[in-house]
Design an enzyme around this catalytic site. Structure first.
Site, PDB file in Angstrom:
ATOM      1  N   LYS A 185      39.370  38.873  52.671  1.00 56.43           N
ATOM      2  CA  LYS A 185      38.669  39.797  51.772  1.00 56.43           C
ATOM      3  C   LYS A 185      39.641  40.407  50.771  1.00 56.43           C
ATOM      4  O   LYS A 185      39.316  40.591  49.587  1.00 56.43           O
ATOM      5  CB  LYS A 185      37.986  40.898  52.586  1.00 56.43           C
ATOM      6  CG  LYS A 185      37.289  41.978  51.735  1.00 56.43           C
ATOM      7  CD  LYS A 185      36.259  41.386  50.768  1.00 56.43           C
ATOM      8  CE  LYS A 185      35.308  42.430  50.208  1.00 56.43           C
ATOM      9  NZ  LYS A 185      35.938  43.548  49.499  1.00 56.43           N
ATOM     10  N   ASN A 189      39.521  40.099  46.694  1.00 58.29           N
ATOM     11  CA  ASN A 189      39.597  41.198  45.742  1.00 58.29           C
ATOM     12  C   ASN A 189      40.716  40.992  44.728  1.00 58.29           C
ATOM     13  O   ASN A 189      40.588  41.382  43.559  1.00 58.29           O
ATOM     14  CB  ASN A 189      39.801  42.516  46.486  1.00 58.29           C
ATOM     15  CG  ASN A 189      38.540  42.995  47.188  1.00 58.29           C
ATOM     16  OD1 ASN A 189      37.606  42.223  47.401  1.00 58.29           O
ATOM     17  ND2 ASN A 189      38.515  44.247  47.568  1.00 58.29           N
ATOM     18  N   GLU A 192      39.413  38.741  42.228  1.00 60.25           N
ATOM     19  CA  GLU A 192      38.474  39.547  41.428  1.00 60.25           C
ATOM     20  C   GLU A 192      39.221  40.321  40.345  1.00 60.25           C
ATOM     21  O   GLU A 192      38.776  40.385  39.189  1.00 60.25           O
ATOM     22  CB  GLU A 192      37.733  40.496  42.362  1.00 60.25           C
ATOM     23  CG  GLU A 192      36.756  41.437  41.700  1.00 60.25           C
ATOM     24  CD  GLU A 192      36.168  42.409  42.713  1.00 60.25           C
ATOM     25  OE1 GLU A 192      36.191  43.631  42.446  1.00 60.25           O
ATOM     26  OE2 GLU A 192      35.689  41.942  43.775  1.00 60.25           O
TER      27      GLU A 192
END
Length: 477
Positions: A185, A189, A192
């Protein structure tokens, strides 16, 4: 009474927690909810959850009593100390075999520490990344669970039910042991961050370089979203440009202060990459861009005195520049995802997690913030070759980079010629060029290190010698 018990519990009724709880109940799982502020529990049951299969708890003990065994409790609280505090509140009311699931953005080493601490009491722990924001939590997020495999199997029916769905199933897979779920995760990110910065730079080039209005930009991004750039972030970018301020009628994006915040996961990604020796310059550049944006007053002062290229109206073929920026954005996005996947591979090897890279790309195709058309190709690349050292070496992406390369270089040169900063574009291009260079100038770096610090070097013509040292002053006088 036993039949009335909830299948699962949730602690933390912020917007994400509320939405995830509603998602769980909608898929057939009665749920018990608890918040350290009891009024939030009462408010939820009286409003959004009214008439639904919700059980409200006003204490950790009551929450435990409401749950069928083995108890399964999801935590959606702020990462860090709040997670430890919450665990300590509910732990005395649990028994061996019960499961705690941390659905926040926790540091992966904290997840591994908590897993070991809870295991001493027989309590099982899952660290699960949850991506998709408020909308994803309510209608289907991308889920990245890691930790004890048997614990995941217990929550698997819930996770597969509530996850986003794509053509071949739910956007969830067992990531691996330890803190791997939260690590994945974190890297999600980081990607992202890179993706958002690249989009921002594309906007800046078109806005400042070509003078495109918000309405014109909305058209461009909407068109881009119909092709290889199709993604959640491109889609919402087009919508953002269409939004008008209710009071002035001006594009709302033009009224937003240019200072970007960050919550830390991007910075974590950068730090871990340094620790593991993985180059992620696009993601690093995105973090630096946010830091520079925060120095607003300093930038205003500098803008008055520091010289750059003289501004002037663009004279040339706009369509050519738009096409170049499109190609640059696609190529740089490939570089950003390449860096993220390389970091996952390094972590998998270092920590012996055996991460399923193809499956990870697959579950990012729906629900999450970085969902994009190109993830299908990434999944296929790792399906064909699980040990693929770099996405840039996959035929699909190698050919895509070759097609995009002229536009990539043109867009970066155009921006630099006008003095428009493009940290992420420039870093991505340099990453690509470094990757395709059989020889880099670090031979000189090694010579310098050996000259001033006797750090040694290896010779390309005599590898059998291993590390050697030269008395450089004696050679040059």
């Amino acid at each position: 009474m036993e039949a009335a018990r909830a299948k699962i519990g949730l602690v933390g009724l912020g917007v994400m927690g509320e939405n995830l709880a509603l998602n769980i109940e909608r898929h057939g799982f009665p749920i018990a909810v608890y918040n350290r502020e009891p009024e939030k529990v009462d408010h939820l049951l009286a409003t959004r959850a009214k008439g639904l299969r919700f059980f409200g708890a006003h204490s950790p003990a009551e929450l435990a009593r409401l749950l069928e065994r083995p108890r399964k409790i999801i935590l959606l609280v702020k990462a860090g100390q709040p997670v430890d505090w919450t665990i300590e509140q509910i732990r005395p009311h649990l028994e061996p075999g019960d499961i705690i699931v941390d659905g926040g953005n926790s540091w992966y080493e904290d997840t591994e520490r908590r897993q070991k601490e809870l295991a001493a009491s027989g309590i099982r722990f899952v660290g699960s990344g949850v991506s998709g924001g408020e909308e994803g939590a309510l209608w289907g997020p991308s889920l990245m669970p890691g930790g004890e495999r048997d614990a995941y199997e217990e929550i698997r029916p819930v996770w597969e039910a509530i996850a986003a769905k794509v053509d071949d199933g739910p956007c969830v897979t067992y990531i691996g042991p330890g803190g791997s779920g939260h690590f994945v995760k974190m890297v999600h990110n980081g990607i992202e961050y890179g993706d958002m910065q690249l989009i921002a730079e594309a906007y800046d080039i078109l806005h400042r370089g070509l003078g495109f209005s918000a309405d014109r930009l909305a058209e461009v991004f909407a068109r881009w979203n119909e092709g290889v750039l199709s993604s959640f972030l491109i889609e919402i970018t087009a919508k953002i440009f269409r939004a008008k301020d209710a009071e002035t009628g001006a594009p709302l994006v033009d009224l937003i202060l240019d200072k970007a915040g960050q919550k830390g996961t991007g910075l974590w990604t950068s730090k871990v990459a340094l620790d593991l020796g993985v180059a992620i310059p696009t993601i690093d550049a995105a973090i630096m861009a946010r830091l520079l944006s925060g120095r607003k007053n300093e930038r205003i002062e500098a803008a008055r005195v520091l010289e750059g290229p003289k501004a002037g109206g663009f004279q040339g073929d706009e369509a050519e520049i738009v096409a170049a920026v499109h190609d640059a954005l696609y190529a740089a996005k490939i570089c950003s995802y390449t860096q993220g996947m390389a970091l996952l591979r390094a972590a998998s090897d270092t920590f012996r997690w055996d991460l399923p890279l193809g499956e990870i790309a697959g579950i990012w195709r729906g629900g999450c913030i970085i969902r994009a058309e190109l993830l299908g190709g990434i999944r296929e690349a790792y399906s064909k070759r699980a040990d693929l050292p770099s996405l840039l070496l996959d035929d699909r992406f190698r050919e895509a980079m070759a097609r995009s390369q002229p536009g990539f270089r043109k867009a970066v040169a155009f921006a630099q010629g006008l003095g428009i900063p493009c940290l992420a574009f420039s870093s991505s291009l340099a990453y690509y060029d470094s990757h395709r260079s059989a020889r880099l100038p670090q031979n000189l770096t090694q010579a310098q290190r050996d000259y001033f610090g006797a750090h040694t070097y290896e010779r390309v013509d005599k590898p059998e010698l291993g590390a050697v040292h030269t008395d450089w002053p004696s050679l040059v006088g």
